[in-house]
Design a protein around this motif. Structure first.
Motif, PDB file in Angstrom:
ATOM      1  N   GLN A  51       1.297  -8.184   6.915  1.00 25.77           N
ATOM      2  CA  GLN A  51       2.845  -7.365   6.877  1.00 25.77           C
ATOM      3  C   GLN A  51       2.631  -5.528   6.541  1.00 25.77           C
ATOM      4  N   ASP A  55       3.888  -2.309   8.292  1.00 22.67           N
ATOM      5  CA  ASP A  55       4.426  -1.400   7.156  1.00 22.67           C
ATOM      6  C   ASP A  55       3.937   0.180   7.229  1.00 22.67           C
ATOM      7  N   THR A  58       4.027   1.567  10.612  1.00 22.19           N
ATOM      8  CA  THR A  58       5.809   2.308  11.075  1.00 22.19           C
ATOM      9  C   THR A  58       6.120   3.170   9.789  1.00 22.19           C
ATOM     10  N   GLU A  59       4.708   3.374   8.618  1.00 20.81           N
ATOM     11  CA  GLU A  59       5.599   4.407   8.699  1.00 20.81           C
ATOM     12  C   GLU A  59       5.029   5.934   8.317  1.00 20.81           C
TER      13      GLU A  59
END
Length: 410
Positions: A51, A55, A58-59
């Motif tokens: 994860q 993340d 995604t950021e």
């Protein structure tokens, strides 16, 4: 940066690729390599990226690099997406593959019918993955279809909101229409744990299962009206990416993963050779041997040549899209053969580098082992097999019909 046209573009208002956005994505990928290396073992053990990695991507906004800006994407070129994938692969090829699958499938969705785009992108750009073979079965019902199917190799499926699946429509009279796609919210699917493999273990490419799910008509893309079909009055249309040759784009951009894996292996083996003793010889270090230095140089130039071939191939796709031009059959055949040949010489380089690295490099704790096994897995994707690409191009040149691969597949 090239000018971006308004959201309500028409085919006569082509807007170009955002070159700065593409470069930003590449630099972000470079910056993530340390994290990807640190998390790679965890990804292998659980069989999909951590994860923390999801993340971070995604950021950094690395999921919709080629999706047009009208939908919230970055509007970058095929070449930029391929380069980004190579940089991610130097950190962890499995993550690069997950990124490519989501980027590629989400882009494919961005060229679908208006009704599909309106729903899927209503709340921004989702992450989308999927597979097309073997096709599921879609039975017509009022307002849509009942879909049942099981799709293996569903890379990245745990990290998506939507998923795209190949289906054959089976009518009440028994006639079948193959070559269609449907979209299903991922949380409606069952994921079966089937991905226990040697390479790309961290991609989560398990089997996704649909059990008699209702799919409305607007979520189906019919074979008769493929993704490159432009419906009369289409609103969501006009970005350069809308003109990509569909399969050529998807298959050429995925070569970033094996390219980056080979480049990562070259760096790792070269660094080790500076200190690694050459057991059984007079050489205290591998780089004291002219043979080893020559082999590294030969592997390096093969990798360099492969990058040139790959980026020339993606450049052809980019140029045709900017010109709003459909690639000819011969161009597509050559494009495929060129990229497949790049995989061939990358494989030669990888094989040579592992001979230099020796048996210690096959220890799972050695980063070289990850590059090697992941490269060998992705090199055997059906879109990368050199002999197939060579035959496709040869048949095209010689006018031998039918070609070895259906025209829409290259």
């Amino acid at each position: 940066m090239l000018k971006i046209a308004p959201a309500s573009s028409t085919p006569n208002e082509i807007n170009g690729f955002d070159e700065q956005a593409g470069e930003d994505a590449i630099q972000a990928a470079i910056g993530l390599r340390g994290l990807l290396r640190a998390e790679a073992e965890k990804g292998d053990v659980q069989r999909y990226p951590s994860q923390r990695v999801i993340d971070a991507l995604t950021e950094a906004d690395l999921w919709a690099v080629a999706v047009p800006k009208r939908l919230g994407g970055r509007g970058a070129s095929a070449t930029a997406l391929t380069r980004m994938g190579a940089e991610l692969a130097k950190g962890d090829p499995s993550v690069a593959w997950v990124s490519q699958i989501i980027n590629g499938t989400t882009w494919v969705t961005s060229i679908g019918p208006d009704a599909l785009q309106d729903e899927i992108f209503a709340d921004g750009v989702p992450r989308i993955a999927g597979a097309f073979n073997p096709p599921g079965t879609a039975t017509p019902v009022e307002g849509g279809y009942r879909v049942t199917g099981a799709w293996p190799y569903a890379s990245a499926i745990r990290h998506t909101q939507w998923s795209q699946w190949g289906i054959k429509i089976v009518h009440p009279d028994g006639t079948e229409v193959p070559g269609n796609f449907c979209y299903i919210p991922t949380d409606q699917l069952v994921i079966e744990n089937t991905w226990f493999v040697t390479g790309l273990q961290g991609t989560g490419s398990d089997t996704a299962v649909a059990n008699d799910l209702f799919v409305p008509e607007n979520r189906v893309v019919h074979a008769a009206r493929s993704y490159n079909f432009v419906e009369p009055g289409k609103r969501n249309y006009g970005a350069a990416s809308d003109y990509f040759a569909q399969m050529a784009f998807v298959h050429r951009t995925m070569t970033g993963t094996p390219l980056g894996a080979a480049e990562g292996l070259l760096a790792a083996v070269g660094e080790t050779a500076k200190a690694k003793p050459m057991v059984g010889t007079i050489f205290a270090r591998q780089i004291d041997s002219h043979v080893i230095v020559k082999e590294i140089g030969e592997a390096a130039i093969k990798i360099d040549a492969a990058r040139l071939l790959i980026e020339d191939a993606t450049g052809v796709i980019d140029a045709a899209a900017l010109a709003m031009r459909v690639l000819t059959e011969r161009e597509r055949a050559r494009n495929k053969a060129q990229a497949n040949y790049a995989i061939q010489i990358l494989g030669e380089a990888v094989h040579s580098l592992m001979n230099i690295a020796g048996s210690a490099a096959f220890n799972n704790a050695n980063v070289a082992a990850r590059y090697w096994r992941d490269f060998n897995m992705v090199a055997r994707h059906f879109g990368n097999i050199p002999s197939v690409g060579h035959e496709v191009y040869g048949r095209s040149l010689m006018g031998v019909t039918p070609n070895a691969v259906p025209p829409f597949m290259y």
